[in-house]
Scaffold this active site. Structure first.
Site: not given
Length: 441
Positions: A30, A34, A103, A132, A177, A328, A355, A359, A401
């Site tokens: 993440s 950014r 995503g 998605r 989110s 996650d 996701k 999942r 994952r």
């Protein structure tokens, strides 16, 4: 466990043995996204130490390069240099922006590009990403004046974005989110008037922390920091960013270390942002033997080392506001639940259905094949632990994952397993299989 690659897309997982040593997980995914994105729209140079050199951040970097930002090579252990073009400096690309499987890339780009007045962009990605949902970002952006078109009334990529001068205002997000929130914060940087973003529950706050560090006029308030106000007009300036280890990647070692007989692991330099530490709270609820060592702060983010030792785990129940703080980690928690004596329950987790894969369905399917006792619900799972899992043919179903969660399950099973789609781990943890081989004793 030993890991034997039998083909580029599968590996043989041999159960048994112990787990010990020290591991440093890759940079937080993440934060890596950014850092690249904010550096590209800042003025001056941004340096990024510890950036995750995996497929998803690479997609963000490729999109930014296609719009005129200069981003240096991204290699393991090397500082990445980003030469920013300023808030309004991104140019129309010559081709479709390929977001790959990410995503985060496509949703944050939607917020940024919707505000680039007079420029046009098309965003797409791989088959998984094109399934998605995107209206969760597109609809609140439309309330600000954005023009976004796509399949199913803009819910699925490819998405065409016609940049506009957006309007500030009070915008509520449909789900808790960080991707949706961050897209709106990016759009707000150049909007006409202040924007207040209100979340139904507090999601991870890396964007708020980093945007303020870059110079944005951003205030956080309301219950649990769910109201974020951005006043436009402030330039962003390049920063020196240090990316901590990703707690979502550390979670696999925490669960493995808590369950493998005789295991003792230290996971170094892990980001401990309180919006991300739900996994630690649940493991503590399960009475896992975890210690936090060497607490300190790096570039505004709390960091520490995590020591885990094997012990018996109790079943758990999670729901409500903690879910966005460990969304996650639900796949690996599902694995952990299989080895607790008693019933564990996960609810309010319908977000997992949209996701990289569904999942909830995938983990139910794969763990049931190993002999787990799982009931799948619309928004979660009920798992009755204590049954012996058997090695078998497993499939990540292209989800990183899932791949790593199943590796931990295979480590604890009776008999060998074969995992198809093992290469999916490279999306967030390129060296996972090497680290697993090294830590196995």
């Amino acid at each position: 466990m030993s890991v034997t690659n039998t083909a580029s897309s599968s590996c043989e997982l041999r159960a048994g043995g112990g787990l010990s040593g020290t591991v440093r997980v890759p940079g937080d995914k993440s934060i890596s996204h950014r850092a690249l994105l904010f550096g590209a729209i800042a003025e001056g140079v941004t340096t990024i130490e510890g950036l995750l050199p995996a497929e998803d951040p690479m997609s963000t970097a490729a999109c930014l390069r296609a719009m005129g930002a200069t981003i240096g090579p991204i290699h393991v252990g090397q500082i990445v240099r980003v030469e920013g073009v300023g808030l309004d400096g991104l140019q129309e690309p010559q081709d479709v922006l390929d977001c790959g499987n990410s995503g985060t890339t496509i949703r944050l780009m939607l917020g940024l590009l919707a505000a680039r007045k007079g420029r046009h962009f098309v965003l797409s990605g791989d088959a998984s990403l094109r399934r998605r949902p995107m209206n969760r970002v597109g609809q609140p952006l439309t309330m600000m004046g954005a023009k976004i078109k796509g399949r199913s009334n803009g819910d699925f990529a490819p998405l065409a974005v016609s940049g506009q001068k957006l309007r500030g205002g009070v915008i509520g997000t449909p789900v808790a989110s960080a991707q949706v929130k961050s897209a709106l914060l990016l759009a707000a940087l150049t909007a006409d008037g202040a924007t207040t973003v209100i979340e139904p529950a507090h999601s991870r706050d890396h964007s708020e922390r980093m945007l303020r560090a870059f110079g944005a006029d951003l205030e956080v308030g309301g219950e649990m920091g769910r109201h974020i106000r951005v006043s436009p007009g402030q330039k962003l300036y390049g920063q020196n960013i240090v990316v901590p280890g990703d707690i979502s990647s550390a979670a696999f070692w925490l669960v493995a270390g808590a369950l493998v007989p005789g295991a003792e692991l230290v996971v170094e330099n892990v980001g401990l942002n309180p919006t991300r530490t739900g996994i630690l709270e649940v493991l503590q609820q399960m009475e896992a033997r975890i210690e936090v060592l060497n607490r300190h702060e790096v570039a505004g983010e709390p960091v520490g080392d995590l020591r885990v030792r094997q012990g018996s785990l109790k079943p758990f129940s999670i729901n409500g506001d903690i879910i966005p703080r460990l969304v996650d980690e639900v796949p690996i928690l599902a694995v952990a639940a299989c080895f607790c004596d008693g019933e564990s329950k996960i609810t309010d987790a319908s977000e997992l259905r949209v996701k990289e894969t569904d999942r909830l369905a995938v983990m139910t399917r794969q763990l049931t094949a190993m002999g787990a006792d799982i009931d799948e619900h619309a928004d979660g799972l009920t798992i009755r632990g204590g049954r012996t899992l058997r090695g078998t043919d497993l499939d990540s179903e292209t989800d990183h994952r899932v791949a790593m969660s199943l590796a931990v399950a295979a480590l604890l099973a009776e008999g060998n397993s074969r995992l198809t789609g093992s290469e999916a781990a490279a999306v967030s943890y390129p060296n996972f299989w090497d680290d697993l081989e090294r830590l196995h004793r």
